[in-house]
Design an enzyme around this catalytic site. Sequence first.
Site, mmCIF file in Angstrom:
data_model
loop_
_atom_site.group_PDB
_atom_site.id
_atom_site.type_symbol
_atom_site.label_atom_id
_atom_site.label_comp_id
_atom_site.label_asym_id
_atom_site.label_seq_id
_atom_site.Cartn_x
_atom_site.Cartn_y
_atom_site.Cartn_z
ATOM 1 N N HIS A 257 0.847 -1.192 0.000
ATOM 2 C CA HIS A 257 0.000 0.000 0.000
ATOM 3 C C HIS A 257 0.885 1.245 0.000
ATOM 4 O O HIS A 257 1.906 1.300 0.697
ATOM 5 C CB HIS A 257 -0.900 -0.009 1.235
ATOM 6 C CG HIS A 257 -1.741 1.225 1.382
ATOM 7 N ND1 HIS A 257 -2.672 1.601 0.435
ATOM 8 C CD2 HIS A 257 -1.787 2.169 2.353
ATOM 9 C CE1 HIS A 257 -3.261 2.716 0.834
ATOM 10 N NE2 HIS A 257 -2.744 3.083 1.981
ATOM 11 N N HIS B 296 0.997 11.324 -3.045
ATOM 12 C CA HIS B 296 -0.141 11.163 -2.147
ATOM 13 C C HIS B 296 -0.926 12.470 -2.182
ATOM 14 O O HIS B 296 -0.448 13.492 -1.702
ATOM 15 C CB HIS B 296 0.342 10.859 -0.726
ATOM 16 C CG HIS B 296 -0.680 10.154 0.095
ATOM 17 N ND1 HIS B 296 -0.566 9.961 1.440
ATOM 18 C CD2 HIS B 296 -1.848 9.558 -0.244
ATOM 19 C CE1 HIS B 296 -1.610 9.301 1.897
ATOM 20 N NE2 HIS B 296 -2.397 9.049 0.886
#
Length: 546
Positions: free
Chosen positions: A245, A292
């Site tokens: 992840h 992100h």
Amino acid sequence: MGPQDVPLEEKALTVVYGPDLVNINFCNFCCNSRETTLVWAKELLKMAYNLMSWNASPRKYLEKAHTKLILMKDRSGKIPVKHIVRMFATHKDDKKRVEKALELAGLPKAKNDSIAPEKFTFEDFFCFYRHLSGRMEIYKLYEKLCGGNKKKGMTTEQLVNFLNKEQRDPRLNEILYPYLTSEHAREVIKQCEPNKVYAQKGLLSAEGFLQYLMSEDNNIMALDKLDLNEDMNQPLNHYFINSSHNTYLTGHQLTGKSSVEMYRQCLLGGCRCIELDCWNGHNSDEEPIITHGYTVVTEILLKEVIEAIAESAFKTSEFPVILSFENHCSPKQQAKMAMYCQKAFGEMLLTEPLSTHPLKPGHPLPSPNQLLRKILIKNKRKRYSLEQNNVHHEEEESSFSLSPEHILPAHNDGLENLDLDITGIIHQENNEKIISLMNSSVERTESNSSKIASFHCIREDSILDSGGEDDENHYRQTEEGTKESEAGAEMSALVNYVQPVRFYSFEHAERRNRCNEVSSFVETQATNLLKEHPVEFVKLIKGSYI
């Protein structure tokens, strides 16, 4: 270096090492030929990812650490204390603990002190480790096994009792795996007891007991079970997949740095599913980036990540790799994403379903063995209407759409101006009414029902789903209203077998499966009912929607 007609990069070799995937160092080498470089790379990977080595006993890892310290000598041939401290300490509190453990082990502790290699044997190193780790629960167990008198040591009989009653798996067959005897216990004492006086008397000290627990006799998994022995011919969804992840991150999720190298390290480490958070590039070249979103995390180019994946995907495993795209890019930049994937991966990219495993209901997914050395794209599929394209509707999100273009009832019941452009969820309280009306015979018929115009009914997964407010909001989302970008046509065309789904609960999934069984029946009956009894049907449907 070697023949000049061979490019330097084909003769270069980089060895990456470190305590984890983030804190890494690089050693660069150059060989005389391409063949020599490939031999070194192949053999080093075998050593680095050897399952026997990865699952070695704790004692074996301590022996490796001790060997490393022995080799870290200064010019005088001694081992600097600061090297020992640096190996085990990361901040000031750790440094104090290391220095205290050295003192308790009778070793020099000052920053500028050194230790002669002959005075730093493995027994000395293990004594230092014992004081550093402070495993008090082990000593409590040892005292209990010794009958409360640990100073006398553990006798052979007490050790046999411990091995047969505490360590032995009671499910083992007594004939194939007989109980251990005093002879075996004496062999354990001989191998693990550091005190020669205790060993001669057949006694096991607390230090010897600790060494035994850290030896290969107490591995969590038997070494003969480490080879790949599972059945890899089952459908892909029958397996747990080693996944990563936020693969690109080297640190904090909000303030950390992104690195292309992380994709190489995760793939080399055995990950078969890695994540790519893709966003629109801000520069004039409009290159897709990975970062992100809505944080201060640094950015890396998607193109460089794709190239790194192509290099490292199948170096340590030939089982399929899944690229999990979290796609926030515009259609223009998604076209670039698809182009980079096709160009870099080539034949490794699975662009079409296997002929033996079509994307149709009732057909299982292919097995890992059938997808060897294949890269699968996990991305949202673009939703098309029936008029636009003939796509796999079984993969679309669950909803039920009834859109009659126009209805002309034979009798004027106040419905002549009825606007029946209906899309939504049929509420649970009306489900029974609809099915009952469809199954029962209606006496009243309309003489002019043939004037009813055509309509289409899109069949999807959960026609009778009765979810909560979150479910309904999810199903009502339009293509423009989704929070995450829908996949463009280029990326959508690369999606096979793997697609992100919203999971609510097992109960919800079971309810959807039950609804699939009646969806075909409802479609057929709805069509017949609308043709034969339009007024009743319109009244009922009108009451089902607000």
